[in-house]
Design an enzyme around this catalytic site. Sequence first.
Site, PDB file in Angstrom:
ATOM      1  N   SER A   1       0.845  -1.183   0.000  1.00  0.00           N
ATOM      2  CA  SER A   1       0.000   0.000   0.000  1.00  0.00           C
ATOM      3  C   SER A   1       0.876   1.227   0.000  1.00  0.00           C
ATOM      4  O   SER A   1       2.050   1.172   0.313  1.00  0.00           O
ATOM      5  CB  SER A   1      -0.921   0.023   1.236  1.00  0.00           C
ATOM      6  OG  SER A   1      -0.208   0.460   2.362  1.00  0.00           O
TER       7      SER A   1
ATOM      8  N   ALA B   1       0.770   3.560   2.019  1.00  0.00           N
ATOM      9  CA  ALA B   1       1.024   4.048   3.376  1.00  0.00           C
ATOM     10  C   ALA B   1       2.130   3.275   4.079  1.00  0.00           C
ATOM     11  O   ALA B   1       2.956   3.853   4.767  1.00  0.00           O
ATOM     12  CB  ALA B   1      -0.263   3.961   4.203  1.00  0.00           C
ATOM     13  N   CYS B   2       2.147   1.947   3.903  1.00  0.00           N
ATOM     14  CA  CYS B   2       3.024   1.153   4.768  1.00  0.00           C
ATOM     15  C   CYS B   2       4.113   0.415   4.026  1.00  0.00           C
ATOM     16  O   CYS B   2       4.897  -0.290   4.644  1.00  0.00           O
ATOM     17  CB  CYS B   2       2.200   0.149   5.566  1.00  0.00           C
ATOM     18  SG  CYS B   2       1.451  -1.138   4.540  1.00  0.00           S
ATOM     19  N   GLY B   3       4.175   0.517   2.722  1.00  0.00           N
ATOM     20  CA  GLY B   3       5.217  -0.188   1.999  1.00  0.00           C
ATOM     21  C   GLY B   3       4.899  -1.659   1.876  1.00  0.00           C
ATOM     22  O   GLY B   3       3.744  -2.066   1.887  1.00  0.00           O
TER      23      GLY B   3
END
Length: 279
Positions: free
Chosen positions: A118, A120-122
């Site tokens: 994602s 956002a979080c890799g």
Amino acid sequence: MSERPGPTTRVRIRRLTGPAATERRDDLATEEPLEIRLASLDGGRRTVAITMRTPGHDFELAAGFLHAEGLVRAGGIASIGYCTDEDVPVEARYNTVTVRLRGPIPDLPALERHFLTSSACGVCGSASLDALRDRCRPAPPGAVELTTEVLYGLPDRLRAAQGVFGKTGGLHAAGLFTAEGELLAVREDVGRHNAVDKLTGWAALAERLPLDRHVLMVSGRASYEIMQKALAAGIPVVCAVSAPSSLAVDVAREFGMTLVGFLRGERCNVYAGHDRVRV
């Protein structure tokens, strides 16, 4: 034929200022999924990643991601293109990239996870420090030395090159610099990790790896994933406007990298590799 998505999307909004309300248009950073597929010359196919990204430089993003995860070596990519497979709807073809390999698709257990990611979080379940030790070498000492004058100038040079951020205020950026402070390339994305993948993918496709005489500057914080991607590309110096994580510092110290955080104005913290910064 589907319309190719752009890096910005225009919407209508209502702006409130004190007791007054006005109708106007606003530019947003586009966020859409990108599916990365591998294909071999013998006809094999497999999806390895689905990430939320800002459209633009999609082929670089795919190449950078695959290189950072150790799935493709230098010269291993035969071609990259948007997918025209029958199972992909026409409206999704600009959101699906096929990377054709010169050799077979890697038979790695990690591929069974399809590397769901994602913005956002890799990468979920990305490589541990043990895996990094198996496939990455420490940064070479002495190849890069920065003066504080060059160091302090990096954030402003990166910000000046952030064209889409200037319109939307909603994107991360990654810039590649020489030791003299020359900006070679900059990439933007809603995902900080995607921005780095686009940058290293640009270098990989141009056959410029390893980047062992260069500096990476990121607009946000320095996370483990960013350090992992920089290490895989051979980048010895990583600078960030914001804070590093503890694991980012661990990676920098173990692999002989220089990590600079809170780089703003004429101040910063050097968390590792201070010998590359000339005071």
